[in-house]
Write a protein that holds these residues in place. Structure first.
Motif, PDB file in Angstrom:
ATOM      1  N   LEU A  35       0.679  -1.359  -0.138  1.00 34.78           N
ATOM      2  CA  LEU A  35      -0.069   0.023   0.057  1.00 34.78           C
ATOM      3  C   LEU A  35       0.763   1.221  -0.109  1.00 34.78           C
ATOM      4  CD1 LEU A  35      -2.482   1.614   0.459  1.00 34.78           C
ATOM      5  CD2 LEU A  35      -2.446   1.007   2.949  1.00 34.78           C
ATOM      6  N   SER A  36       0.585   2.240  -1.058  1.00 32.81           N
ATOM      7  CA  SER A  36       1.127   3.635  -1.007  1.00 32.81           C
ATOM      8  C   SER A  36       0.266   4.462  -0.865  1.00 32.81           C
ATOM      9  CB  SER A  36       1.973   3.824  -2.126  1.00 32.81           C
ATOM     10  OG  SER A  36       2.261   5.304  -2.340  1.00 32.81           O
ATOM     11  N   THR A  37       0.090   4.752   0.434  1.00 29.78           N
ATOM     12  CA  THR A  37      -1.167   5.919   0.758  1.00 29.78           C
ATOM     13  C   THR A  37      -0.714   7.327   0.015  1.00 29.78           C
ATOM     14  OG1 THR A  37       0.005   6.793   2.719  1.00 29.78           O
ATOM     15  CG2 THR A  37      -1.600   5.092   3.123  1.00 29.78           C
ATOM     16  N   SER A  38       0.433   7.466  -0.259  1.00 31.27           N
ATOM     17  CA  SER A  38       0.536   8.669  -1.223  1.00 31.27           C
ATOM     18  C   SER A  38      -0.086   8.344  -2.648  1.00 31.27           C
ATOM     19  CB  SER A  38       2.184   8.764  -1.519  1.00 31.27           C
ATOM     20  OG  SER A  38       2.880   9.065  -0.171  1.00 31.27           O
ATOM     21  N   GLU A  39       0.349   7.408  -3.230  1.00 30.68           N
ATOM     22  CA  GLU A  39      -0.394   7.121  -4.436  1.00 30.68           C
ATOM     23  C   GLU A  39      -1.867   7.180  -4.418  1.00 30.68           C
ATOM     24  OE1 GLU A  39       1.051   6.397  -7.811  1.00 30.68           O
ATOM     25  OE2 GLU A  39       2.998   6.657  -7.038  1.00 30.68           O
ATOM     26  N   ILE A 159      -7.858   2.305  -6.418  1.00 27.26           N
ATOM     27  CA  ILE A 159      -8.294   2.772  -5.350  1.00 27.26           C
ATOM     28  C   ILE A 159      -7.752   4.106  -5.074  1.00 27.26           C
ATOM     29  CG2 ILE A 159      -8.352   2.253  -2.805  1.00 27.26           C
ATOM     30  CD1 ILE A 159      -8.333  -0.737  -3.556  1.00 27.26           C
ATOM     31  N   GLY A 160      -8.752   5.302  -5.203  1.00 24.68           N
ATOM     32  CA  GLY A 160      -8.201   6.500  -4.935  1.00 24.68           C
ATOM     33  C   GLY A 160      -7.702   6.706  -6.372  1.00 24.68           C
ATOM     34  N   HIS A 161      -6.505   7.358  -6.258  1.00 20.50           N
ATOM     35  CA  HIS A 161      -5.766   7.567  -7.537  1.00 20.50           C
ATOM     36  C   HIS A 161      -4.721   6.553  -7.765  1.00 20.50           C
ATOM     37  CE1 HIS A 161      -7.664  11.463  -7.793  1.00 20.50           C
ATOM     38  NE2 HIS A 161      -7.451  11.624  -6.767  1.00 20.50           N
ATOM     39  N   ALA A 162      -4.603   5.601  -6.970  1.00 17.54           N
ATOM     40  CA  ALA A 162      -3.473   4.467  -6.955  1.00 17.54           C
ATOM     41  C   ALA A 162      -4.002   3.336  -7.932  1.00 17.54           C
ATOM     42  CB  ALA A 162      -3.050   3.953  -5.601  1.00 17.54           C
TER      43      ALA A 162
END
Length: 189
Positions: A35-39, A159-162
């Motif tokens: 998981l990259s919460t930044s992405e 998911i979001g922008h990732a």
């Protein structure tokens, strides 16, 4: 960039539901999460971590898999050599070596911190061979999923922008030309 945390939870739930339908996991199996919460927020991996996003995704996954008896392993970033947070019981059952580190926001990441907050007895291990995985933000989970890995297609591409990638595993085909491969070991579960 503003994100809708409820939408992130809904996308995670939908993606996981579709993965579970195809992966046919059993109680005791492990699902690895990269998981990259930044992405997820539309930023460059590792640059803008978000504890809120990490907590949302980890809790959403745990709420679904815990009642099924499926275990979660949360992979850290390259600063921890992609070590994973698992429950101590998983480490013991699988004979995994426990290593000493506690994740930080820029070393391990928000997903690992959320795992430490939500697990009963969390520990870090260097490697695992999970039965399936979810990669949110191109974090490279392939090394953590059992060989032979099979890509799983879901309706959730982000998911979001990732960008998302889903994997399941299957036993190796062996035996050559005379072997029969129509049998699916997952049909007996």
């Amino acid at each position: 960039m503003t994100i809708d945390i409820n939408k992130i939870a809904d996308e995670t739930k939908q993606a996981l539901t579709e993965l579970l339908a195809q992966a046919k996991l059993s109680a005791g199996d492990v699902l690895v999460l990269g998981l990259s919460t930044s992405e997820v927020q539309g930023e460059e991996i590792g640059k803008y971590p978000s504890i809120e996003v990490g907590r949302t995704i980890v809790k959403t996954i745990l709420d679904i898999i815990k009642p099924l008896g499926i275990n979660l392993a949360v992979q850290g970033c390259q600063h921890l050599n992609r070590a994973l947070v698992v429950e101590r019981s998983v480490a013991k059952e699988r004979g995994l070596e426990i290593v000493m580190v506690y994740p930080q926001i820029h070393a391990g990441g928000a997903g690992q911190i959320a795992a430490f907050e939500n697990f009963t007895d969390p520990v870090e291990v260097e490697h695992i061979q999970a039965e399936a995985g979810i990669d949110i933000g191109d974090t490279s989970i392939g090394m953590q999923v059992k060989f032979v890995q099979i890509p799983v297609r879901t309706s959730i591409k982000e998911i979001g922008h990732a960008h998302t990638t889903f994997l399941r595993s299957r036993p190796k085909f062996i035996g050559g030309a005379r072997a029969k491969y129509e049998w699916d070991p997952f049909d007996e579960k």
